[in-house]
Design an enzyme around this catalytic site. Sequence first.
Site, PDB file in Angstrom:
ATOM      1  N   HIS A 145       0.957  -1.062  -0.063  1.00  0.00           N
ATOM      2  CA  HIS A 145       0.065  -0.059   0.075  1.00  0.00           C
ATOM      3  C   HIS A 145       0.823   1.173  -0.049  1.00  0.00           C
ATOM      4  CE1 HIS A 145      -4.165  -1.758   0.540  1.00  0.00           C
ATOM      5  NE2 HIS A 145      -3.486  -2.703   1.023  1.00  0.00           N
ATOM      6  N   ARG A 151      10.804   5.263 -16.557  1.00  0.00           N
ATOM      7  CA  ARG A 151      11.799   6.403 -16.264  1.00  0.00           C
ATOM      8  C   ARG A 151      11.324   6.736 -14.433  1.00  0.00           C
ATOM      9  NH1 ARG A 151       9.905   8.635 -21.123  1.00  0.00           N
ATOM     10  NH2 ARG A 151      11.598   8.683 -22.583  1.00  0.00           N
ATOM     11  N   ASP A 178      -5.571 -14.483  -8.459  1.00  0.00           N
ATOM     12  CA  ASP A 178      -6.897 -14.371  -9.264  1.00  0.00           C
ATOM     13  C   ASP A 178      -7.016 -13.383 -10.464  1.00  0.00           C
ATOM     14  OD1 ASP A 178      -7.619 -12.183  -8.109  1.00  0.00           O
ATOM     15  OD2 ASP A 178      -9.275 -12.672  -7.254  1.00  0.00           O
ATOM     16  N   ASP A 198      -5.986 -13.266   0.490  1.00  0.00           N
ATOM     17  CA  ASP A 198      -6.385 -11.824   0.722  1.00  0.00           C
ATOM     18  C   ASP A 198      -8.146 -11.906   0.986  1.00  0.00           C
ATOM     19  OD1 ASP A 198      -6.490  -9.125   1.365  1.00  0.00           O
ATOM     20  OD2 ASP A 198      -6.410  -8.356  -0.695  1.00  0.00           O
ATOM     21  N   ALA A 253     -11.857  -4.715  -2.672  1.00  0.00           N
ATOM     22  CA  ALA A 253     -11.817  -4.845  -1.517  1.00  0.00           C
ATOM     23  C   ALA A 253     -11.417  -6.303  -1.046  1.00  0.00           C
ATOM     24  CB  ALA A 253     -12.994  -4.375  -0.673  1.00  0.00           C
ATOM     25  N   GLY A 254     -10.175  -6.822  -1.137  1.00  0.00           N
ATOM     26  CA  GLY A 254      -9.917  -8.104  -0.845  1.00  0.00           C
ATOM     27  C   GLY A 254     -10.440  -9.037  -1.985  1.00  0.00           C
TER      28      GLY A 254
END
Length: 372
Positions: A185, A217, A238, A264, A299-300
């Site tokens: 993240h 770059r 997935d 996840d 979301a997961g």
Amino acid sequence: MLPAVGRIVTPDGVVNGTLVVEGDRFEGILEREGEPTGWVLPGFVDAHCHGGGGYSLANGDAESARAAAAFHASRGTTTLIASLVSQTHGFLMDATKALTPLVAEGVLAGVHYEGPYISASKCGAHAKEVLRDPDIAELTELIEASRLDEGASAVKMVTIAPELEGALEAIEFLDGHGVVPSIGHTDASYEETLAGIDAGAQAATHLFNAMRAFNHRDPGPIPALMNDERILSEVIADPVHLHPGAMRFAFDLSLPAWTLLVSDAMDAAGLDDGRYVLGRHEVDVKDGVATVAGTDTIAGSTITLLDAFRNAVRLGGQTVEAASQMASATPAELLGLREVGAIETGKYADAVVLDDDLNLVSVMRRGAWLQV
């Protein structure tokens, strides 16, 4: 149950035969002649999971976590880390105290904090209002609150964006206390990522996802993480999170010894489409794709590690043996879990039995057959 003669995946290769189990441990392999049917793999080890079967690991409730662990065990994940999403320090303290007894009991293998020390620009489904810079005082309290009888901490991993103020010091602190610092993240530059690795980071949280994109770059974190042998990279295998070509690229460059499959998964894994909750957000699941309600932010996932294993083979072009290593041995190595991750004399008798088409037949956990 075990086939009469199966292809047993071991650290030294595939052996045709049957398992020998004594109590909750592997005692060896009885090699047998004959045509093998199906596969016998070491139980899967999921280092990044938020829930499944309608039960959350991220809400800090012990009974919900116990049920989520049972769901994933029935799908082959015999070792599970509970991943918490970004929250207030008070919430994380309470959740840690609630989950630590499950780690002591062996239901869970540890706790992973995916945040709150992450980038606001790459936070994905995490609530921005609780994000903050790394705080060693907070980390110290969390580690102390999770002490087990033998003195070790139930905290196994913390995701950190290395560009944040105080991140390098926090990474050094975690590494020095036996907790895996994982880069994720993040909007870090290539150089900031290397600084995090040099400080002690050992993993990449869901490689590619919620990271600054690669640019020739301004390469950002992805090549820094993939090119460094000190880093083991999570991959959510997935087609929602990664195009199959990206899967193949990651697997072929990082290789199974440096890549771990993760689910996840959120609590919707294994269930129908509908509305669910992850952390502070409502989540809509449509056609198996989980997004923050009213947005297109992922979301997961709704997969299990068994699904990730199959996708690594069918979409990612990996052999059964390579995918098995990424689902068991590599995550066990990253987390320092020496008694799981391989079919080997003396380790816990955790095994996943599949047919020739990789359909689930049965699961053994600690020497006992589970209902699947």
